[in-house]
Design an enzyme around this catalytic site. Structure first.
Site, PDB file in Angstrom:
ATOM      1  N   MET A   1       0.490  -1.566  -0.172  1.00  0.00           N
ATOM      2  CA  MET A   1      -0.082  -0.021  -0.103  1.00  0.00           C
ATOM      3  C   MET A   1       0.679   1.218  -0.513  1.00  0.00           C
ATOM      4  O   MET A   1       0.082   2.398   0.181  1.00  0.00           O
ATOM      5  CB  MET A   1      -0.833  -0.161   1.578  1.00  0.00           C
ATOM      6  N   GLY A   2       2.345   1.102  -0.725  1.00  0.00           N
ATOM      7  CA  GLY A   2       3.589   2.053  -0.381  1.00  0.00           C
ATOM      8  C   GLY A   2       3.313   2.436   0.321  1.00  0.00           C
ATOM      9  O   GLY A   2       3.325   2.367   2.118  1.00  0.00           O
TER      10      GLY A   2
ATOM     11  N   GLU B   1      11.619  -0.099   5.046  1.00  0.00           N
ATOM     12  CA  GLU B   1      13.066  -1.675   4.985  1.00  0.00           C
ATOM     13  C   GLU B   1      12.399  -2.774   4.470  1.00  0.00           C
ATOM     14  O   GLU B   1      12.340  -4.257   4.619  1.00  0.00           O
ATOM     15  CB  GLU B   1      14.020  -1.207   5.429  1.00  0.00           C
TER      16      GLU B   1
ATOM     17  N   HIS C   1       8.984  -3.787   3.722  1.00  0.00           N
ATOM     18  CA  HIS C   1       8.462  -3.722   1.898  1.00  0.00           C
ATOM     19  C   HIS C   1       9.719  -3.899   0.945  1.00  0.00           C
ATOM     20  O   HIS C   1      10.081  -4.771   0.698  1.00  0.00           O
ATOM     21  CB  HIS C   1       7.886  -2.417   1.654  1.00  0.00           C
TER      22      HIS C   1
ATOM     23  N   GLY D   1       4.476 -10.598   4.284  1.00  0.00           N
ATOM     24  CA  GLY D   1       5.192 -10.465   5.465  1.00  0.00           C
ATOM     25  C   GLY D   1       5.233 -10.742   6.012  1.00  0.00           C
ATOM     26  O   GLY D   1       3.118 -10.782   7.146  1.00  0.00           O
TER      27      GLY D   1
ATOM     28  N   GLN E   1      -2.627 -12.346   7.740  1.00  0.00           N
ATOM     29  CA  GLN E   1      -2.834 -12.578   6.094  1.00  0.00           C
ATOM     30  C   GLN E   1      -2.527 -13.359   5.328  1.00  0.00           C
ATOM     31  O   GLN E   1      -3.012 -13.420   4.336  1.00  0.00           O
ATOM     32  CB  GLN E   1      -2.127 -10.538   6.248  1.00  0.00           C
TER      33      GLN E   1
ATOM     34  N   VAL F   1      10.965  -6.942   9.429  1.00  0.00           N
ATOM     35  CA  VAL F   1      12.289  -6.065   9.516  1.00  0.00           C
ATOM     36  C   VAL F   1      11.765  -5.167  11.177  1.00  0.00           C
ATOM     37  O   VAL F   1      10.848  -4.758  10.765  1.00  0.00           O
ATOM     38  CB  VAL F   1      12.276  -5.479   8.560  1.00  0.00           C
TER      39      VAL F   1
ATOM     40  N   SER G   1       6.482  -0.013  10.261  1.00  0.00           N
ATOM     41  CA  SER G   1       5.121   0.158   9.965  1.00  0.00           C
ATOM     42  C   SER G   1       4.339   1.198   9.021  1.00  0.00           C
ATOM     43  O   SER G   1       5.475   2.118   9.637  1.00  0.00           O
ATOM     44  CB  SER G   1       3.947   0.151  10.998  1.00  0.00           C
TER      45      SER G   1
END
Ligand code: AMP
Length: 283
Positions: free
Chosen positions: A30-31, A35, A37, A147, A153, A176, A185
């Site tokens: 979701m942008g 780190e 992502h 992740g 999820q 991470v 987050s």
């Protein structure tokens, strides 16, 4: 790196990438990239010939309108980070491209979606399933990367893929963390200095719970009660749940044996954070 906004264009590009002998890996996001992502992107790069990343703040998975409105967005910064990681395609669609016929919850989430986040965020996993299925149909990846940070999820997506026989392997990557244990987050950007300090309570409680299990505690209720004490000492924290569950399907455990996972959700001020830790005990 190519940036694609239309679903039709992305579908055509993916069809070209998916030639025989070539593999396409995919990282849905979701942008507001960090780190965490980027660790998924690096793994995707290593394991595939091509790497596609999507950036789409999916309105369907937000049960809280103000959370959606305040969700951090910075496409230009995100594109700069992805360019450095040598991503091949960024798919950054509008809502209309993803939901041309409106946001219908037409993908029934699997049973593992009903507990924990599913209870506290009604409709959340129906939104996740709808967007992930749609993105998989457009990008046609061989592997997709998620992740451990959002452990439920990951299980929901894995189970949805199995139930619909989608030709995608779902890969989970480690969480991470900051040096003090706070899981990275996008929502951490909304914490002020006091809240940022208080936010370490999630990791502190999870870690203490895990240590207790490794020291021989077998009762989920004991571990849950012990860990909840940490939230009680943190005035800015409003915990929603802390649970020790079966790592396979998040079912409740009578006794902690084999693969378990400790999961928690907590509000720090206006920001809702989640985290989890896996633990393995000889069966
Ligand atoms: P999001 O943009 O929050 O939807 O996250 C996109 C993907 O990045 C999801 O699969 C997340 O689980 C994953 N992710 C988010 N935070 C982290 C983290 N701290 N470490 C590893 N993966 C993460």
């Amino acid at each position: 790196m190519q940036v694609v906004k239309s679903a039709q264009e992305m579908r055509a590009a993916a069809a070209r990438l998916n030639e025989p002998g070539k593999s396409v890996g995919f990282v849905p996001t979701m942008g507001a990239l960090h780190e965490g992502h980027l660790s998924l992107v690096r793994k995707c790069r290593q394991e595939n010939d091509f790497c596609v990343v999507s950036i789409f703040v999916n309105p369907m998975q937000f049960n809280d309108k103000s959370d959606l409105k305040n969700y951090p967005r910075d496409l230009q910064r995100d594109l700069g980070l992805l360019e450095k990681e040598k991503v091949d395609f960024v798919f950054a669609p509008t809502e209309k491209e993803i939901y041309p016929h409106g946001t219908n919850a037409d993908v029934k989430p699997p049973a593992v979606a009903e507990t924990l986040e599913g209870k506290f965020r009604p409709g959340h996993f129906a939104g996740v399933c709808a967007v992930v299925k749609r993105l998989f149909e457009i990008v046609s990846p061989g592997k997709a990367y998620f992740g451990h940070k959002d452990y439920q999820q990951f299980l929901v997506v894995k189970e949805m893929v199995r139930a619909h026989s989608l030709p995608v392997t779902v890969v989970v990557c480690p969480t991470v963390r900051e040096k003090d244990g706070l899981a990275l987050s996008s929502r951490n950007a909304r914490l002020d200095a006091r809240e940022r300090k208080a936010a370490t309570v999630l990791f502190r409680a999870l870690n203490a719970g895990k240590e207790k299990i490794l020291a021989g505690e077998k009762s989920p209720a004991e571990v849950e009660g012990f860990a909840k004490g940490f939230f009680g000492k943190e005035p800015l924290a409003k915990p929603e749940y802390f649970a020790v569950r079966d790592a396979k399907d998040l079912s409740e455990l009578k006794e902690i044996r084999g693969g378990a996972v400790l999961l928690c959700a907590c509000r720090i001020g206006k920001t809702r954070l989640i985290d989890n830790l896996a633990v393995s005990v000889p069966a």
